[in-house]
Design an enzyme around this catalytic site. Structure first.
Site: not given
Length: 106
Positions: A27, A30
């Site tokens: 991600c 993230c």
């Protein structure tokens, strides 16, 4: 004497506020959270524990707290959810969230 490993529930059932970052290695947003969390940790020091939980390696914890997207940040204290938000959150906002939802002051 044997020491039993700490579980996720042991971790969040603490008087100390615990900010959990539910993330995934694949991600992009993230990955953006990593330096933000480091900055937040610098500002709050020992007053909050910051924990990263990989949703792919810990699907039970993610599903228990209905994490549908990553990153999702959840602030716990004494096992209770005090705040949660999905997406990238700036450090100054995280510090404010911890201060406003707990007895912690920077």
């Amino acid at each position: 004497m044997s020491t039993k490993p700490m579980t996720f529930n042991d971790l969040i059932n603490s008087d100390q506020p615990v900010l959990v970052d539910f993330f995934a290695t694949w991600c992009g947003p993230c990955q953006m959270m990593q330096p933000i969390l480091q900055d937040t940790a610098r500002q709050l020091g020992e007053r909050v524990k910051i924990v990263k939980v990989d949703v792919d390696k810990n699907p039970y914890a993610a599903s228990t707290y209905q994490v549908r997207g990553v990153p999702t940040l959840i602030l716990f204290q004494n096992g209770k959810v005090l705040w949660r938000q999905s997406g990238v959150v700036p450090a100054h906002q995280l510090v404010k969230v911890v201060e406003e939802n707990t007895a912690v002051k920077a």
